[in-house]
Design a protein around this motif. Structure first.
Motif, PDB file in Angstrom:
ATOM      1  N   UNK A 144       0.187   2.593 -15.524  1.00 59.04           N
ATOM      2  CA  UNK A 144      -0.078   3.612 -14.526  1.00 59.04           C
ATOM      3  C   UNK A 144      -1.144   3.076 -13.588  1.00 59.04           C
ATOM      4  N   UNK A 145      -1.015   3.423 -12.324  1.00 63.88           N
ATOM      5  CA  UNK A 145      -1.960   3.002 -11.309  1.00 63.88           C
ATOM      6  C   UNK A 145      -2.266   4.191 -10.404  1.00 63.88           C
ATOM      7  N   UNK A 146      -3.529   4.395 -10.105  1.00 63.72           N
ATOM      8  CA  UNK A 146      -3.943   5.476  -9.210  1.00 63.72           C
ATOM      9  C   UNK A 146      -4.648   4.854  -8.018  1.00 63.72           C
ATOM     10  N   UNK A 147      -4.219   5.229  -6.800  1.00 62.16           N
ATOM     11  CA  UNK A 147      -4.887   4.730  -5.602  1.00 62.16           C
ATOM     12  C   UNK A 147      -5.138   5.886  -4.645  1.00 62.16           C
ATOM     13  N   UNK A 148      -6.192   5.736  -3.868  1.00 66.22           N
ATOM     14  CA  UNK A 148      -6.553   6.765  -2.885  1.00 66.22           C
ATOM     15  C   UNK A 148      -6.912   6.093  -1.578  1.00 66.22           C
ATOM     16  N   UNK A 149      -6.361   6.596  -0.485  1.00 66.66           N
ATOM     17  CA  UNK A 149      -6.676   6.112   0.854  1.00 66.66           C
ATOM     18  C   UNK A 149      -7.461   7.204   1.567  1.00 66.66           C
ATOM     19  N   UNK A 150      -8.738   6.923   1.845  1.00 64.52           N
ATOM     20  CA  UNK A 150      -9.531   7.949   2.517  1.00 64.52           C
ATOM     21  C   UNK A 150      -9.123   8.104   3.978  1.00 64.52           C
ATOM     22  N   UNK A 151      -8.570   7.071   4.594  1.00 64.66           N
ATOM     23  CA  UNK A 151      -8.125   7.165   5.984  1.00 64.66           C
ATOM     24  C   UNK A 151      -6.999   8.164   6.174  1.00 64.66           C
ATOM     25  N   UNK A 152      -6.043   8.147   5.247  1.00 65.50           N
ATOM     26  CA  UNK A 152      -4.907   9.073   5.338  1.00 65.50           C
ATOM     27  C   UNK A 152      -5.044  10.235   4.366  1.00 65.50           C
ATOM     28  N   UNK A 153      -6.109  10.232   3.548  1.00 64.82           N
ATOM     29  CA  UNK A 153      -6.363  11.274   2.539  1.00 64.82           C
ATOM     30  C   UNK A 153      -5.154  11.439   1.623  1.00 64.82           C
ATOM     31  N   UNK A 154      -4.624  10.301   1.168  1.00 64.79           N
ATOM     32  CA  UNK A 154      -3.437  10.271   0.327  1.00 64.79           C
ATOM     33  C   UNK A 154      -3.797   9.726  -1.052  1.00 64.79           C
ATOM     34  N   UNK A 155      -3.447  10.478  -2.084  1.00 63.52           N
ATOM     35  CA  UNK A 155      -3.618  10.037  -3.466  1.00 63.52           C
ATOM     36  C   UNK A 155      -2.242   9.689  -4.002  1.00 63.52           C
ATOM     37  N   UNK A 156      -2.114   8.498  -4.605  1.00 62.97           N
ATOM     38  CA  UNK A 156      -0.826   8.080  -5.150  1.00 62.97           C
ATOM     39  C   UNK A 156      -1.001   7.703  -6.607  1.00 62.97           C
ATOM     40  N   UNK A 157      -0.180   8.306  -7.455  1.00 57.95           N
ATOM     41  CA  UNK A 157      -0.188   8.012  -8.881  1.00 57.95           C
ATOM     42  C   UNK A 157       1.134   7.328  -9.201  1.00 57.95           C
ATOM     43  N   UNK A 158       1.049   6.055  -9.565  1.00 54.02           N
ATOM     44  CA  UNK A 158       2.242   5.276  -9.893  1.00 54.02           C
ATOM     45  C   UNK A 158       2.410   5.300 -11.405  1.00 54.02           C
ATOM     46  N   UNK A 159       3.524   5.851 -11.884  1.00 54.83           N
ATOM     47  CA  UNK A 159       3.758   6.019 -13.314  1.00 54.83           C
ATOM     48  C   UNK A 159       4.551   4.884 -13.935  1.00 54.83           C
ATOM     49  N   UNK A 160       5.307   4.167 -13.120  1.00 58.13           N
ATOM     50  CA  UNK A 160       6.173   3.103 -13.621  1.00 58.13           C
ATOM     51  C   UNK A 160       6.008   1.895 -12.714  1.00 58.13           C
TER      52      UNK A 160
END
Length: 71
Positions: free
Chosen positions: A1-17
């Protein structure tokens, strides 16, 4: 699992696979999009306007537990 956050676009992405595969985006609400991969499995979760939807300061470290079913 990988979690990333972009403050520029205010997007949180949780990669499960981590498997590289084609995905289809399925919007489930105004601010949540699921990435659906092979076998209709959820591969990732995008949260738009994440700072308004999630307490980002409490994201890490991620805690989890595996519940065992009885029966």
């Amino acid at each position: 699992m990988n979690i990333s956050y972009s403050d520029g676009s205010d997007l949180l992405y949780i990669r499960l696979d981590e498997k590289k595969q084609d995905v289809v985006n399925k919007r489930v609400s105004e601010s949540v999009v699921l990435d659906i991969g092979e076998g209709e499995r959820i591969v990732g979760i995008e949260i738009l306007n994440a700072s308004q939807r999630v307490n980002l300061e409490n994201l890490l470290p991620v805690k989890y537990e595996v519940l065992k079913s009885h029966g």
